[in-house]
Design a protein around this motif. Structure first.
Motif, short mmCIF file in Angstrom:
data_model
loop_
_atom_site.label_atom_id
_atom_site.label_comp_id
_atom_site.label_asym_id
_atom_site.label_seq_id
_atom_site.Cartn_x
_atom_site.Cartn_y
_atom_site.Cartn_z
N GLY A 99 39.31 34.90 36.70
CA GLY A 99 39.24 36.48 36.70
C GLY A 99 37.96 36.79 37.54
N LEU A 100 36.90 36.06 37.43
CA LEU A 100 35.76 36.43 38.23
C LEU A 100 36.11 36.34 39.70
N ASN A 101 36.70 35.31 40.00
CA ASN A 101 37.24 34.95 41.67
C ASN A 101 37.86 36.04 41.93
N LYS A 102 38.77 36.54 41.02
CA LYS A 102 39.97 37.78 41.47
C LYS A 102 38.81 39.09 41.76
N LEU A 103 37.90 38.91 40.80
CA LEU A 103 37.03 40.24 40.91
C LEU A 103 36.41 40.35 42.42
N GLU A 104 35.89 38.98 42.51
CA GLU A 104 35.09 39.03 43.83
C GLU A 104 35.78 39.45 45.00
N TYR A 105 37.01 38.80 44.95
CA TYR A 105 37.94 39.16 46.15
C TYR A 105 38.41 40.33 46.19
N GLN A 106 38.69 41.22 45.24
CA GLN A 106 38.82 42.57 45.34
C GLN A 106 37.71 43.33 45.85
N LYS A 107 36.59 43.14 45.38
CA LYS A 107 35.11 43.75 45.63
C LYS A 107 35.22 43.57 47.12
N ARG A 108 35.31 42.34 47.84
CA ARG A 108 35.32 41.98 49.03
C ARG A 108 36.30 42.98 49.88
N LEU A 109 37.64 43.07 49.43
CA LEU A 109 38.51 43.84 50.07
C LEU A 109 38.09 45.28 50.19
#
Ligand code: KIV
Ligand code: ZN
Length: 506
Positions: free
Chosen positions: A493-503
């Motif tokens: 979940g934390l990795n997905k959050l970082e990914y979304q934040k970067r996007l």
């Protein structure tokens, strides 16, 4: 036999379910699975509703070439232009325009007269026709509209070139008998009805969406709009798996063909719940964990003597494997590759090796490895976005006389970080320690644990929903050790959050 077109709107109406939002990669992955399921139409989104929806309709149009791809649009030229801009890459595009026709919607929402809406419907369809041959028109809230007026709007839409006309029960208000009458009435009243396919789209507010859809089919509808697991606005949409299996199982009664590859139903259902984190209730028809389980002694006895006594469908026909043991620790790479292929995954050589290695680890711990375990391995190891955080080590102590404590090592951008901490239970201790290392500001909205298969050595599947600054993601993790599964889900979940934040450039 005539064919019923299956129009899947999981990625559009289904995604409007609370908590069901998916990111671009997840939508593309799900659309590919719908292609394997062989639905006739994938409604990929509502391009003018958000840049994310626009991008997903565009990418799905470019990459998914089997089914027709639909994009939803209001009746304004700006909306239709935007929908077409996203859809124009599709091999078989379907421009779907809608406007409400009930007096309630006209008076309070649109603030337009019946004549204005009638004219706007025709104008929008004609405008959409300039871009593409295949145009669907939907009369939103049709079931609460005056049937005479509805018939006039439908006739105008077909006159303007609509090739499909859809009669939605937008608020799940109608009943089977009433809906049957409405559909049959339209077929009689609308002069040019034979020039278009009659479609239906039912919501489940009173629990009648599937029943309403099927009576509409009996009365002339030839396209059914539905979603996997029945997800959708409020109480959801009609469930695809229930409609398809009703039409297939009771072919003697309905007499229609359906193109869906039913063996892909269960994998599709599982994929959707693993992406969205929305679990399927155990008693859900067709795809629930108990849908094919016989508990009562008399039933078990009957099934052992002859399956037909209590089983109207074979579990294998919807893709639920009945052979208990699928793979074990002695299974080789070749058998593994074949099984993965049969489950509908096409993995690169690198990913296959990665998954095989993980399979061997699981098989070492568990005597029996089921299809669900293999799916969890793939979801956990392969179908994940690039990781910023990597869980390297986790140690927890807990028991009746110790304060639960966790020691965690996480690699962040190549550097190893280690912390230890206490908590209110082993999961809490692990989560607090992970949160400290990653310095996350996210909130944990949901945590759920599910045993993938039976037995105490089953893999546990943990799903979390995290939220930060309006971005919401789901994280999954599977492992025979439930605390490890929990930690993996959190890190995912934390990795997905970082990914979304970067996007999103946050
Ligand atoms: O429920 C509904 O009316 C809809 C239309 C936009 C088709 O989803
Ligand atoms: Zn709807």
């Amino acid at each position: 036999m005539e064919k019923i077109r299956i129009f899947d709107t999981t990625l559009r109406d289904g995604e409007q379910s609370p908590g069901a939002s998916m990111n671009l990669d997840e939508k593309i992955r799900f659309a590919r699975q719908l292609e394997r399921l062989n639905v006739d139409v994938i409604e990929a989104g509502f391009p003018s509703s958000s840049p994310g929806d626009f991008e997903s309709v565009k990418r799905i149009s470019q990459e998914v070439r089997g089914p027709q791809i639909a994009g939803l649009s209001r009746t304004t030229p700006g909306d239709i232009d935007r929908a077409w801009e996203a859809l124009k890459h599709a091999r078989k595009p379907l421009l779907h325009v809608f406007i409400a026709t009930s007096d309630i919607h006209l008076q309070y929402k649109l603030r337009k007269s019946r004549e204005e809406v009638l004219e706007e419907a025709g104008r929008a369809v004609a405008y959409a026709k300039r871009f593409t041959e295949q145009v669907e028109f939907s009369a939103e809230d049709a079931t609460r509209s005056d049937p005479d007026y509805l018939a006039r709007v439908v006739e105008a839409a077909i006159d303007a070139g609509a090739t499909i006309v859809n009669i939605p029960d937008t608020v799940g208000y109608t009943t089977p008998t009433e809906y049957a009458k409405l559909i049959a009435g339209l077929r009689q009243r609308v002069q040019n009805i034979h020039k278009a396919i009659l479609s239906i789209h039912c919501h489940n507010d009173l629990g009648m969406a599937v029943a309403n859809s099927l009576t509409a089919v009996e009365n002339g509808a030839r396209q059914v709009e539905c979603t996997i697991n029945g997800i959708g606005e409020r109480a959801g949409n009609a469930s695809l798996e229930e409609i398809v299996m009703a039409l297939k199982t009771r072919r003697d009664f309905f007499s229609f063909e359906v193109g869906v590859v039913t063996e892909q139903i269960y994998p599709t259902s599982r994929l959707l719940s693993s992406i969205t984190g929305i679990l399927v209730p155990p008693n859900k028809a067709i795809v629930g964990a108990n849908a094919f389980a016989h508990e009562a002694g008399i039933h078990q006895d009957g099934v052992l003597k002859e399956k037909l006594t209590y089983e109207i469908m074979r579990p294998e026909s919807v893709g639920i494997s009945q052979s208990t043991l699928v793979m074990g620790k002695h299974s080789g790479r070749h058998a593994f590759r074949e099984r993965i292929k049969a489950l509908g995954y096409e993995l690169s050589e690198v990913h296959l090796n990665q998954a095989f290695q993980r399979f061997k680890e699981v098989a070492d711990k568990k005597k029996q490895v089921f299809d669900e375990d293999l799916e969890a391995i793939i979801a956990d190891e392969i179908l994940r976005i690039p990781d910023l955080y990597k869980l390297v080590n986790l140690n927890v102590v807990s028991g009746t006389v110790t304060v639960p404590a966790a020691t965690v090592q996480i690699e962040i951008a190549g550097k190893l970080y280690q912390e230890a901490g206490f908590g209110d239970g082993p999961v809490d201790a692990a989560y607090k320690t992970i949160a400290r290392i990653t310095k996350t500001k996210s909130h944990l909205l949901k945590f759920s644990v599910n045993a993938i298969t039976g037995g105490t050595d089953a893999q546990g599947e943990v799903m979390v929903i995290l939220e930060e600054g309006g971005i919401r993601v789901t994280g999954q993790g599977a492992h025979t050790d439930i605390i490890m599964a929990a930690a993996k889900a959190y890190i995912n979940g934390l990795n997905k959050l970082e990914y979304q934040k970067r996007l999103k450039g946050v």
